[in-house]
Design a protein around this motif. Structure first.
Motif, mmCIF file in Angstrom:
data_model
loop_
_atom_site.group_PDB
_atom_site.id
_atom_site.type_symbol
_atom_site.label_atom_id
_atom_site.label_comp_id
_atom_site.label_asym_id
_atom_site.label_seq_id
_atom_site.Cartn_x
_atom_site.Cartn_y
_atom_site.Cartn_z
ATOM 1 N N GLN A 1 35.829 36.011 46.783
ATOM 2 C CA GLN A 1 37.155 36.051 46.175
ATOM 3 C C GLN A 1 37.781 34.665 46.030
ATOM 4 O O GLN A 1 38.730 34.489 45.256
ATOM 5 C CB GLN A 1 38.085 36.953 46.998
ATOM 6 N N ASN B 1 38.300 33.333 42.628
ATOM 7 C CA ASN B 1 39.391 33.871 41.810
ATOM 8 C C ASN B 1 40.720 33.185 42.065
ATOM 9 O O ASN B 1 41.727 33.530 41.445
ATOM 10 C CB ASN B 1 39.539 35.371 42.075
ATOM 11 N N SER B 2 40.728 32.222 42.983
ATOM 12 C CA SER B 2 41.966 31.510 43.311
ATOM 13 C C SER B 2 42.089 30.265 42.434
ATOM 14 O O SER B 2 41.215 29.400 42.454
ATOM 15 C CB SER B 2 41.979 31.103 44.790
ATOM 16 N N SER C 1 36.711 44.045 48.016
ATOM 17 C CA SER C 1 37.008 43.996 46.581
ATOM 18 C C SER C 1 38.422 44.511 46.341
ATOM 19 O O SER C 1 38.962 45.259 47.153
ATOM 20 C CB SER C 1 35.996 44.834 45.794
ATOM 21 N N PRO C 2 39.048 44.109 45.225
ATOM 22 C CA PRO C 2 40.421 44.559 44.963
ATOM 23 C C PRO C 2 40.539 46.079 44.903
ATOM 24 O O PRO C 2 39.687 46.752 44.328
ATOM 25 C CB PRO C 2 40.731 43.926 43.592
ATOM 26 N N CYS D 1 42.086 40.297 38.313
ATOM 27 C CA CYS D 1 41.746 38.884 38.513
ATOM 28 C C CYS D 1 42.462 38.045 37.470
ATOM 29 O O CYS D 1 42.058 38.032 36.295
ATOM 30 C CB CYS D 1 40.239 38.667 38.442
ATOM 31 N N SER E 1 48.624 37.359 47.509
ATOM 32 C CA SER E 1 47.781 37.415 46.309
ATOM 33 C C SER E 1 48.617 37.717 45.077
ATOM 34 O O SER E 1 48.472 37.065 44.036
ATOM 35 C CB SER E 1 46.688 38.471 46.471
ATOM 36 N N THR F 1 42.863 45.340 49.363
ATOM 37 C CA THR F 1 41.420 45.274 49.134
ATOM 38 C C THR F 1 40.708 46.422 49.841
ATOM 39 O O THR F 1 41.253 47.048 50.748
ATOM 40 C CB THR F 1 40.846 43.941 49.655
#
Length: 313
Positions: A44, A47-48, A117-118, A137, A158, A242
C-alpha cells in the motif's frame, strides 16, 4: 508435469514494508530465503503520494520509498519472486509447505506479511460502479477526474491524505464523514479543514450511488436526522478501512474475528516457526514505521528459530 520442489530456510510472504524489511534482515543473516509477492512490491506504500512521517525523509513519495526498500533488499542478496501466486499453504508439520503456480517450497520458517486491502464501500451499487466512478486508490485513479467533483468517504488518515491529494485534479472534493470528527493526525485535519477546495460534510453517511454508465450522484443520509439527499459527484473514493489478507492461513493460525493474525511481541503465531508482520497482524497502530518494526522483529525471531533447527539436525 510435477512442480519443482525448492528447499529453503525462510519464506517471506508479502512484499510491503514489513516483508521487505524482513528480507533485508534475512539477507544480512545469510539465510536461504525467498520473498513471494503476487503483485507489485511495496504494498500500500505505493499508493501514497507523499510520505512525511518516515524517519530520515522530510518528504518522499510512496513509490520512491518502496523502490529504495526493494533496491536495498536485492543489493543485500534477497531473492524475490513477483507475480507467482500462492495456491496453498500447509503449516501442519515442522516443515512448512507453500505451493505456488510454479513451485513447491519447503521452508523451515515462514513470515506472513501479506498486508491488507481496502475495504469496499458497503453500498448496493458498489459492484456495478467499481472502476466506473467508485475507486479506492487516489494515486492510481485520481487523474481520471481532472476538473471534476470527487467525494471521499472516510475519516482516518488515509481519507484525509487522499482528499488532499485529489485536490490536485478535482474542482471540488467533498468529504463524507458519518461522525462529527476525524480520527487522523492534527496536521492532516488542519490541512483538510483549511483547504478551499475541500467541503466537509459531517454526520453524513453514503447510502448508494447512481448514474447511467458512470457515477453521477451519491445518495447520502444524515446520521442524526436520517434525512436522505442526493449530491452530484463524478466519482466516490472510499477509505473506510482495510481487510487483512489472511484467508489462506485460517486453517492453521489463530485469527481475530476481524481477520487479523494474533502474535506475541516477537511476532510469533500459534504455530512454531510461523511469524506475522505488518498490517496483517492484530495491533493498535498500522503505520509504515510499525510495519518496518514488525518485519525486523519477525526476521530476527525467525533467524533464531532457524539456527536452533540447524543445531537439532
Amino acid at each position: 508435469m510435477s512442480k519443482e520442489i525448492k528447499n529453503i530456510e525462510l519464506m517471506i510472504i508479502g512484499g510491503g514494508p514489513a516483508g521487505l524489511t524482513s528480507a533485508i534482515y534475512a539477507s544480512r543473516a545469510k539465510l536461504e530465503m525467498m520473498l513471494l509477492e503476487n503483485q507489485i512490491l511495496g504494498g500500500q506504500v505505493r499508493n501514497s503520494y507523499t510520505i512525511e512521517n518516515y524517519p530520515g525523509f522530510k518528504k518522499i513519495t510512496g513509490p520512491e520509498l518502496a523502490d529504495l526498500m526493494q533496491q536495498q533488499a536485492e543489493e543485500l542478496g534477497a531473492t524475490i519472486d513477483e507475480f507467482d501466486s500462492i495456491e496453498t499453504v500447509d503449516f501442519s508439520a515442522n516443515e512448512k509447505v507453500i505451493e505456488t503456480e510454479e513451485y513447491i517450497y519447503k521452508a523451515k520458517a515462514v513470515i506472513v506479511a501479506t498486508g491488507a486491502s481496502p475495504k469496499k464501500l458497503p453500498i448496493p451499487s458498489e459492484n456495478e460502479f467499481a472502476g466506473k466512478g467508485i475507486h479506492y486508490c487516489a494515486v492510481c485513479d485520481g487523474a481520471m477526474y481532472e476538473g471534476k467533483v470527487i467525494a471521499v468517504v472516510g475519516g482516518g488518515n488515509s481519507a484525509l491524505e487522499e482528499a488532499i491529494f485529489l485536490t490536485k485534479f478535482a474542482s471540488k472534493v467533498i468529504m463524507i464523514r458519518r461522525h462529527n470528527y476525524f480520527n487522523g493526525e492534527k496536521a492532516n485535519i488542519d490541512e483538510v479543514m483549511n483547504n478551499p477546495k475541500i467541503e466537509v460534510m459531517f454526520n453524513e453517511d453514503i447510502v448508494d450511488v447512481k448514474g447511467a454508465a458512470f457515477v453521477e450522484k451519491a445518495i447520502i443520509k444524515n446520521s442524526k436526522t436520517n434525512e436522505e439527499k442526493e449530491i452530484e459527484v463524478d466519482a466516490v473514493f472510499g477509505f473506510v478501512g482495510t481487510v487483512p489478507m489472511t484467508d489462506m492461513f485460517k486453517e492453521y493460525l489463530n485469527i481475530t474475528s476481524s481477520g487479523y493474525i494474533i502474535t506475541n511481541e516477537n511476532m510469533q503465531t500459534n504455530v512454531d516457526g510461523v511469524y506475522a508482520a505488518g498490517d496483517v497482524r492484530e495491533k493498535q497502530f498500522r503505520q509504515i514505521t510499525t510495519a518496518v518494526a514488525d518485519g525486523t522483529i519477525a526476521a530476527l525471531s525467525a533467524e533464531k528459530y532457524i539456527v536452533e533447527q540447524r543445531r537439532e539436525i
